[in-house]
Design a protein around this motif. Structure first.
Motif, PDB file in Angstrom:
ATOM      1  N   ARG A 216       0.828  -1.210   0.000  1.00 60.76           N
ATOM      2  CA  ARG A 216       0.000   0.000   0.000  1.00 60.76           C
ATOM      3  C   ARG A 216       0.862   1.259   0.000  1.00 60.76           C
ATOM      4  O   ARG A 216       0.637   2.183  -0.789  1.00 60.76           O
ATOM      5  N   TRP A 217       1.888   1.299   0.844  1.00 66.92           N
ATOM      6  CA  TRP A 217       2.661   2.536   0.968  1.00 66.92           C
ATOM      7  C   TRP A 217       3.744   2.669  -0.093  1.00 66.92           C
ATOM      8  O   TRP A 217       4.145   3.783  -0.432  1.00 66.92           O
ATOM      9  N   LEU A 218       4.187   1.566  -0.658  1.00 69.50           N
ATOM     10  CA  LEU A 218       5.071   1.676  -1.818  1.00 69.50           C
ATOM     11  C   LEU A 218       4.293   2.234  -3.015  1.00 69.50           C
ATOM     12  O   LEU A 218       4.822   3.055  -3.779  1.00 69.50           O
ATOM     13  N   GLN A 219       3.058   1.799  -3.186  1.00 71.52           N
ATOM     14  CA  GLN A 219       2.230   2.337  -4.259  1.00 71.52           C
ATOM     15  C   GLN A 219       1.935   3.814  -4.026  1.00 71.52           C
ATOM     16  O   GLN A 219       1.916   4.613  -4.980  1.00 71.52           O
ATOM     17  N   ALA A 220       1.715   4.194  -2.774  1.00 69.17           N
ATOM     18  CA  ALA A 220       1.477   5.599  -2.460  1.00 69.17           C
ATOM     19  C   ALA A 220       2.712   6.437  -2.775  1.00 69.17           C
ATOM     20  O   ALA A 220       2.605   7.548  -3.320  1.00 69.17           O
ATOM     21  N   ALA A 221       3.885   5.913  -2.434  1.00 66.91           N
ATOM     22  CA  ALA A 221       5.129   6.630  -2.742  1.00 66.91           C
ATOM     23  C   ALA A 221       5.304   6.779  -4.245  1.00 66.91           C
ATOM     24  O   ALA A 221       5.701   7.843  -4.737  1.00 66.91           O
ATOM     25  N   HIS A 222       5.006   5.704  -4.985  1.00 68.38           N
ATOM     26  CA  HIS A 222       5.116   5.751  -6.441  1.00 68.38           C
ATOM     27  C   HIS A 222       4.184   6.813  -7.027  1.00 68.38           C
ATOM     28  O   HIS A 222       4.583   7.634  -7.865  1.00 68.38           O
ATOM     29  N   GLY A 223       2.922   6.816  -6.581  1.00 69.69           N
ATOM     30  CA  GLY A 223       1.968   7.780  -7.094  1.00 69.69           C
ATOM     31  C   GLY A 223       2.359   9.213  -6.780  1.00 69.69           C
ATOM     32  O   GLY A 223       2.255  10.105  -7.628  1.00 69.69           O
ATOM     33  N   THR A 224       2.814   9.442  -5.561  1.00 65.32           N
ATOM     34  CA  THR A 224       3.236  10.787  -5.166  1.00 65.32           C
ATOM     35  C   THR A 224       4.442  11.238  -5.973  1.00 65.32           C
ATOM     36  O   THR A 224       4.526  12.390  -6.410  1.00 65.32           O
ATOM     37  N   LEU A 225       5.386  10.322  -6.194  1.00 64.45           N
ATOM     38  CA  LEU A 225       6.567  10.660  -6.984  1.00 64.45           C
ATOM     39  C   LEU A 225       6.182  11.017  -8.421  1.00 64.45           C
ATOM     40  O   LEU A 225       6.688  12.002  -8.977  1.00 64.45           O
ATOM     41  N   ILE A 226       5.281  10.248  -9.023  1.00 63.21           N
ATOM     42  CA  ILE A 226       4.852  10.540 -10.388  1.00 63.21           C
ATOM     43  C   ILE A 226       4.194  11.918 -10.454  1.00 63.21           C
ATOM     44  O   ILE A 226       4.433  12.701 -11.389  1.00 63.21           O
ATOM     45  N   ARG A 227       3.369  12.245  -9.478  1.00 60.15           N
ATOM     46  CA  ARG A 227       2.717  13.559  -9.485  1.00 60.15           C
ATOM     47  C   ARG A 227       3.728  14.682  -9.300  1.00 60.15           C
ATOM     48  O   ARG A 227       3.595  15.752  -9.912  1.00 60.15           O
ATOM     49  N   GLU A 228       4.750  14.459  -8.487  1.00 63.53           N
ATOM     50  CA  GLU A 228       5.798  15.463  -8.327  1.00 63.53           C
ATOM     51  C   GLU A 228       6.578  15.647  -9.630  1.00 63.53           C
ATOM     52  O   GLU A 228       6.934  16.756 -10.018  1.00 63.53           O
ATOM     53  N   ILE A 229       6.852  14.528 -10.316  1.00 69.72           N
ATOM     54  CA  ILE A 229       7.564  14.601 -11.595  1.00 69.72           C
ATOM     55  C   ILE A 229       6.744  15.390 -12.607  1.00 69.72           C
ATOM     56  O   ILE A 229       7.265  16.266 -13.311  1.00 69.72           O
ATOM     57  N   ALA A 230       5.443  15.092 -12.697  1.00 70.67           N
ATOM     58  CA  ALA A 230       4.582  15.773 -13.669  1.00 70.67           C
ATOM     59  C   ALA A 230       4.442  17.258 -13.364  1.00 70.67           C
ATOM     60  O   ALA A 230       4.459  18.098 -14.271  1.00 70.67           O
ATOM     61  N   ALA A 231       4.312  17.590 -12.072  1.00 71.89           N
ATOM     62  CA  ALA A 231       4.051  18.979 -11.696  1.00 71.89           C
ATOM     63  C   ALA A 231       5.300  19.844 -11.708  1.00 71.89           C
ATOM     64  O   ALA A 231       5.221  21.049 -12.011  1.00 71.89           O
ATOM     65  N   ASP A 232       6.462  19.269 -11.418  1.00 72.85           N
ATOM     66  CA  ASP A 232       7.653  20.101 -11.221  1.00 72.85           C
ATOM     67  C   ASP A 232       8.821  19.728 -12.129  1.00 72.85           C
ATOM     68  O   ASP A 232       9.467  20.603 -12.704  1.00 72.85           O
ATOM     69  N   PHE A 233       9.102  18.433 -12.280  1.00 66.59           N
ATOM     70  CA  PHE A 233      10.290  18.048 -13.030  1.00 66.59           C
ATOM     71  C   PHE A 233      10.100  18.186 -14.541  1.00 66.59           C
ATOM     72  O   PHE A 233      10.972  18.705 -15.244  1.00 66.59           O
ATOM     73  N   VAL A 234       8.943  17.749 -15.042  1.00 65.20           N
ATOM     74  CA  VAL A 234       8.692  17.843 -16.489  1.00 65.20           C
ATOM     75  C   VAL A 234       8.768  19.297 -16.970  1.00 65.20           C
ATOM     76  O   VAL A 234       9.408  19.569 -17.995  1.00 65.20           O
ATOM     77  N   PRO A 235       8.159  20.282 -16.274  1.00 68.31           N
ATOM     78  CA  PRO A 235       8.325  21.671 -16.725  1.00 68.31           C
ATOM     79  C   PRO A 235       9.781  22.124 -16.738  1.00 68.31           C
ATOM     80  O   PRO A 235      10.179  22.902 -17.612  1.00 68.31           O
ATOM     81  N   ARG A 236      10.587  21.636 -15.805  1.00 72.79           N
ATOM     82  CA  ARG A 236      12.006  22.010 -15.803  1.00 72.79           C
ATOM     83  C   ARG A 236      12.725  21.426 -17.017  1.00 72.79           C
ATOM     84  O   ARG A 236      13.582  22.082 -17.618  1.00 72.79           O
ATOM     85  N   VAL A 237      12.371  20.179 -17.362  1.00 72.33           N
ATOM     86  CA  VAL A 237      12.975  19.566 -18.549  1.00 72.33           C
ATOM     87  C   VAL A 237      12.601  20.367 -19.793  1.00 72.33           C
ATOM     88  O   VAL A 237      13.448  20.650 -20.655  1.00 72.33           O
TER      89      VAL A 237
END
Length: 292
Positions: A216-237
């Protein structure tokens, strides 16, 4: 005036020949007005005609999408300051490369997205649940009548000792340690005489609770990481690529489609260039080719 577009140069040449043949069969004299090119080159050229609206320089280059290692390292350092538990998981699970892969997928297929857990990664909540799991496991295994000789109790001794340590640690450290530990519950059989009533089934079910907690919490970490990548990292790229005057081959069609959908003036100017737009092997459904 006809534009015939394909995924690569060789396919574009084949499509050009097919269009020439079709025009010849109908007696139409439109070969001189035929543009045969790749989808990415067509999009780059179209965006270059409206450089102010598109923010794409006329001399922009189309290239494969490569995430800069320096940019990735800088973003992960920042993640360590804002979400330290998540950054620790990324480091311990050695998934730095997966962060770059996820950014590429999000940029190349924004309409499809990635399937993730909606549960936010919360070390405090995860730690509280881990304490509940520990207490349930201790209570269940404590019902064994002969723990010193019980294979189930003995096999899970290292796990129980680690659980005791993890639950006494601060939430961030304890949860990260529990999620990255190689220790797993062991379900070895035990003599039926060791366990009164249905206590053996209870003990086995509490061992399953720990695995369910981890998943459950590994999936939560994965989902949170993906949302952080989409919201912050992709615009930087995207900003870094724009600063270099380089646009990923897969990004140009997405940018053109969005601009055509949102800017009526650009749409009017670009749509007047051709009478027909032929796209080879267009995907079914709301694909970027269909949007253009």
């Amino acid at each position: 005036r006809i534009a015939a577009l394909s995924v690569d140069r060789r396919a574009a040449d084949r499509l050009r020949d097919r269009v020439h043949q079709a025009l010849a069969e109908t007696g139409a004299d439109a070969a001189a007005g035929l543009l045969s090119t790749t989808l990415s080159d067509f999009c780059r050229a179209s965006l270059a005609l409206v450089p102010v609206a598109s923010a794409v320089c006329p001399d922009a280059r189309a290239s494969d999408l490569v995430v800069s290692p320096a940019l990735l390292a800088s973003w992960l350092d920042g993640l360590g300051a804002t979400r330290p538990a998540l950054a620790s998981l990324v480091a311990l699970l050695q998934v730095r490369g997966s962060v770059a892969d996820a950014a590429r997928l999000l940029m190349e297929h924004p309409d499809r997205g990635l399937v993730t857990s909606p549960l936010p990664f919360d070390p405090e909540a995860a730690h509280a649940e881990l304490v509940v799991v520990r207490d349930a496991l201790e209570s269940a295994l404590g019902q064994c009548l002969d723990p010193a000789h019980c294979p189930l109790v003995q096999a899970n001794r290292p796990l129980r000792e680690s659980l005791g340590v993890w639950t006494l640690q601060p939430p961030r450290e304890g949860v990260v340690a529990a999620l990255t530990s190689p220790l797993s519950p062991a379900g070895q059989g035990s003599p039926s005489g060791c366990w009164p009533g249905d206590s053996l089934e209870l003990a086995l079910s509490t061992l399953d609770m720990l695995e369910a907690w981890r998943e459950r919490w590994l999936q939560a970490a994965h989902g949170t990481l993906i949302r952080e990548i989409a919201a912050d990292f992709v615009p930087r790229v995207r900003r870094e690529l724009a600063d270099r005057g380089s646009w990923p081959t897969t990004e140009l069609p997405l940018r053109l489609a969005a601009l055509l959908e949102s800017d009526a003036d650009v749409r009017a100017r670009l749509s007047g260039r051709f009478d027909a737009l032929l796209v080879d092997d267009v995907d079914a459904g709301p694909s970027v080719q269909a949007r253009i």
